[in-house]
Design an enzyme around this catalytic site. Structure first.
Site, PDB file in Angstrom:
ATOM      1  N   LYS A  79       0.852  -1.184   0.000  1.00  0.00           N
ATOM      2  CA  LYS A  79       0.000   0.000   0.000  1.00  0.00           C
ATOM      3  C   LYS A  79       0.887   1.233   0.000  1.00  0.00           C
ATOM      4  CE  LYS A  79      -3.118   2.848   2.636  1.00  0.00           C
ATOM      5  NZ  LYS A  79      -3.542   3.209   3.992  1.00  0.00           N
ATOM      6  N   GLY A 108      -7.645   9.652  10.349  1.00  0.00           N
ATOM      7  CA  GLY A 108      -7.855   9.720  11.790  1.00  0.00           C
ATOM      8  C   GLY A 108      -8.875  10.726  12.256  1.00  0.00           C
ATOM      9  N   ALA A 142      -9.312   5.880   5.120  1.00  0.00           N
ATOM     10  CA  ALA A 142      -9.080   7.068   5.942  1.00  0.00           C
ATOM     11  C   ALA A 142     -10.354   7.860   6.213  1.00  0.00           C
ATOM     12  CB  ALA A 142      -8.041   8.002   5.335  1.00  0.00           C
ATOM     13  N   GLY A 143     -10.533   8.236   7.482  1.00  0.00           N
ATOM     14  CA  GLY A 143     -11.593   9.138   7.877  1.00  0.00           C
ATOM     15  C   GLY A 143     -12.889   8.497   8.326  1.00  0.00           C
ATOM     16  N   ASN A 193      -8.650   1.785  10.626  1.00  0.00           N
ATOM     17  CA  ASN A 193      -7.666   1.641  11.694  1.00  0.00           C
ATOM     18  C   ASN A 193      -8.117   2.440  12.929  1.00  0.00           C
ATOM     19  OD1 ASN A 193      -4.019   1.982  12.006  1.00  0.00           O
ATOM     20  ND2 ASN A 193      -5.512   1.112  13.365  1.00  0.00           N
TER      21      ASN A 193
END
Length: 261
Positions: A104, A165, A191-192, A213
């Site tokens: 990635k 995040g 993401a987000g 994550n």
């Protein structure tokens, strides 16, 4: 009567994944919590920040002692890289030390927003593809740049939902939908994402998968949240495959009006 659905794999490069949820391995209290969250998520693939998560130094706790790379696909990533040179060096090291070719790529623009530097990202993708890497690429939600990455040979397009995040969820459903419609490779929102319902929305749009994550690791109960995301992704995918009802401006009765007494 229970409805039996046929197997619905997510195919990335030459890998068939049973789960359309990919999870990160950073931010957890320890590797033990990481392993429990991954198990609860049902994920077949985990991202590993080569510069931050120990997978090579045997003198320190190893992620591989908690997650078996023969059972879980490790996806080395370039988290923390702010230029092409750093990213290329990191992934070449991962290939040399662990034999990883499916990777990635993320090349960040600045430390405040952590938005992708798309000029450096495209440049890095072209080089890595020529070197034989299978590259899943973190990118902005710009359809034109996403198409450019696919033309460069990216194995998957990974547009952000919102800043890394942030937990703000999907901010631009229109652009994500455009990327999905034009792409011949998997589109995985990265993401987000903040909560399970965000993942369901992404899957209902037609995304091939989501990568989570912070939303799991930063939850008050990470293991429970991992299970919630597992269910949310499955639900969103099934909703997409089932085909939603047509939207209407006016009411439509649930029962026929003909034959009323």
């Amino acid at each position: 009567m229970e409805v039996k659905l046929k197997k619905d794999f997510l195919k990335v490069a030459n890998k068939n994944l049973k789960s359309r949820l990919i999870v990160g391995t950073g931010k957890y209290k320890n590797f033990n919590e990481t392993a429990k969250a991954v198990k609860a998520s049902g994920a077949d693939m985990v991202t590993v920040a080569v510069r931050r998560v120990n997978i090579l130094d045997k003198k320190k706790p190893l992620l591989t002692d908690y997650l078996n790379p023969k059972k879980i696909i490790f996806l080395p990533n370039t988290a923390g890289c702010f230029n092409s040179e750093e990213a290329l060096r990191t992934l070449r090291l991962a290939r040399e030390m662990g034999g990883w070719k499916l990777v990635k790529l993320e090349v960040l623009g600045d430390k405040k927003t952590l938005y992708p530097n798309m000029i450096e990202t495209i440049k890095s993708t072209e080089i890595l593809v020529k070197e034989g890497f299978k590259v899943m690429v973190y990118c902005t939600d710009d359809p034109l740049l996403a198409k450019k990455l696919e033309d460069c040979g990216a194995s998957a397009i990974m547009p952000l939902a919102s800043p890394i995040g942030s937990g703000l969820g999907l901010q631009n459903k229109v652009n994500i939908s455009l990327i999905i419609k034009q792409s011949k490779v998997p589109v995985i929102v990265d993401a987000g994402i903040g909560t399970a319902s965000d993942a369901t929305i992404a899957m209902e749009l037609g995304c091939d998968g989501v990568l989570i994550n912070s939303a799991i690791a930063d939850a008050k109960k990470p293991i429970m949240m991992a299970k919630a995301f597992k269910d949310a992704v499955i639900s969103g995918r099934n909703s997409f495959l089932a085909g939603r009802m047509e939207k209407k401006l006016l009411a439509s009765p649930s029962s026929p009006l003909k034959g009323l007494i």
